[in-house]
Design a protein around this motif. Structure first.
Motif, PDB file in Angstrom:
ATOM      1  N   GLU A  40       0.729  -1.181   0.088  1.00  0.00           N
ATOM      2  CA  GLU A  40      -0.165  -0.078  -0.070  1.00  0.00           C
ATOM      3  C   GLU A  40       0.873   1.192   0.003  1.00  0.00           C
ATOM      4  OE1 GLU A  40      -2.871   2.198   2.961  1.00  0.00           O
ATOM      5  OE2 GLU A  40      -3.128   0.128   2.572  1.00  0.00           O
ATOM      6  N   LEU A  41       1.937   1.132   0.831  1.00  0.00           N
ATOM      7  CA  LEU A  41       2.990   2.279   0.674  1.00  0.00           C
ATOM      8  C   LEU A  41       3.478   2.456  -0.654  1.00  0.00           C
ATOM      9  CD1 LEU A  41       4.033   4.427   2.611  1.00  0.00           C
ATOM     10  CD2 LEU A  41       6.052   3.000   3.048  1.00  0.00           C
ATOM     11  N   ALA A  42       3.810   1.597  -1.251  1.00  0.00           N
ATOM     12  CA  ALA A  42       4.419   1.786  -2.733  1.00  0.00           C
ATOM     13  C   ALA A  42       3.072   2.308  -3.649  1.00  0.00           C
ATOM     14  CB  ALA A  42       5.053   0.342  -3.111  1.00  0.00           C
ATOM     15  N   ASP A  43       2.132   1.912  -3.478  1.00  0.00           N
ATOM     16  CA  ASP A  43       1.065   2.138  -4.408  1.00  0.00           C
ATOM     17  C   ASP A  43       0.995   3.891  -4.176  1.00  0.00           C
ATOM     18  OD1 ASP A  43       0.763  -0.019  -5.668  1.00  0.00           O
ATOM     19  OD2 ASP A  43      -0.887  -0.497  -4.236  1.00  0.00           O
ATOM     20  N   ARG A  44       0.897   4.368  -2.739  1.00  0.00           N
ATOM     21  CA  ARG A  44       0.596   5.635  -2.483  1.00  0.00           C
ATOM     22  C   ARG A  44       1.901   6.686  -3.233  1.00  0.00           C
ATOM     23  NH1 ARG A  44      -1.231   7.104   3.093  1.00  0.00           N
ATOM     24  NH2 ARG A  44      -3.082   7.804   2.291  1.00  0.00           N
ATOM     25  N   ALA A  45       3.095   6.203  -2.916  1.00  0.00           N
ATOM     26  CA  ALA A  45       4.404   6.593  -3.426  1.00  0.00           C
ATOM     27  C   ALA A  45       4.308   6.933  -4.804  1.00  0.00           C
ATOM     28  CB  ALA A  45       5.766   5.822  -3.121  1.00  0.00           C
ATOM     29  N   VAL A  46       3.905   5.927  -5.703  1.00  0.00           N
ATOM     30  CA  VAL A  46       3.894   6.019  -7.088  1.00  0.00           C
ATOM     31  C   VAL A  46       2.535   7.010  -7.489  1.00  0.00           C
ATOM     32  CG1 VAL A  46       3.198   4.650  -9.321  1.00  0.00           C
ATOM     33  CG2 VAL A  46       4.812   3.751  -7.597  1.00  0.00           C
ATOM     34  N   GLY A  47       1.405   6.770  -6.662  1.00  0.00           N
ATOM     35  CA  GLY A  47       0.506   7.644  -6.871  1.00  0.00           C
ATOM     36  C   GLY A  47       0.726   9.248  -6.643  1.00  0.00           C
ATOM     37  N   PHE A  48       1.555   9.342  -5.811  1.00  0.00           N
ATOM     38  CA  PHE A  48       2.125  10.843  -5.181  1.00  0.00           C
ATOM     39  C   PHE A  48       2.955  11.182  -6.420  1.00  0.00           C
ATOM     40  CE2 PHE A  48       5.226  13.554  -3.398  1.00  0.00           C
ATOM     41  CZ  PHE A  48       4.191  14.562  -2.993  1.00  0.00           C
ATOM     42  N   LEU A  49       3.943  10.344  -6.912  1.00  0.00           N
ATOM     43  CA  LEU A  49       4.922  10.544  -8.005  1.00  0.00           C
ATOM     44  C   LEU A  49       3.970  11.006  -9.329  1.00  0.00           C
ATOM     45  CD1 LEU A  49       7.844  10.649  -8.607  1.00  0.00           C
ATOM     46  CD2 LEU A  49       7.859   8.665  -9.460  1.00  0.00           C
ATOM     47  N   LEU A  50       3.244  10.305  -9.585  1.00  0.00           N
ATOM     48  CA  LEU A  50       2.360  10.582 -10.840  1.00  0.00           C
ATOM     49  C   LEU A  50       1.502  11.804 -10.717  1.00  0.00           C
ATOM     50  CD1 LEU A  50       1.263   7.011 -11.891  1.00  0.00           C
ATOM     51  CD2 LEU A  50       2.854   8.275 -12.974  1.00  0.00           C
TER      52      LEU A  50
END
Length: 80
Positions: free
Chosen positions: A2-12
């Protein structure tokens, strides 16, 4: 995960907002700034403001058509 998904979402999201801000400033505000102002050296010529999005759209459309064609061919082979 979930943390990786949030990081990718924030980056995008950050990348999208940065591109939107750059393009908006380039197309809407920059034509009203004097041509000899120092800010012009950070932007491409105005011709690219149309050329880049149009070529990106054509490329995306081509890849989408190729993908749909491949999916249709594979589904036709599965039926036969």
């Amino acid at each position: 995960m979930e943390l990786a998904d949030r990081a990718v979402g924030f980056l995008l999201t950050f990348l999208s907002l940065s591109i939107f801000t750059y393009y908006t400033f380039w197309v809407i505000i920059l034509p009203f700034v004097d041509g000899d102002h120092f800010v012009h050296k950070y932007f491409l010529p105005q011709e690219y403001a149309i050329l880049i999005p149009v070529s990106a759209g054509v490329a995306i459309l081509c890849f989408l058509c190729i993908f749909i064609g491949l999916v249709m061919l594979k589904s036709k082979k599965k039926r036969a």
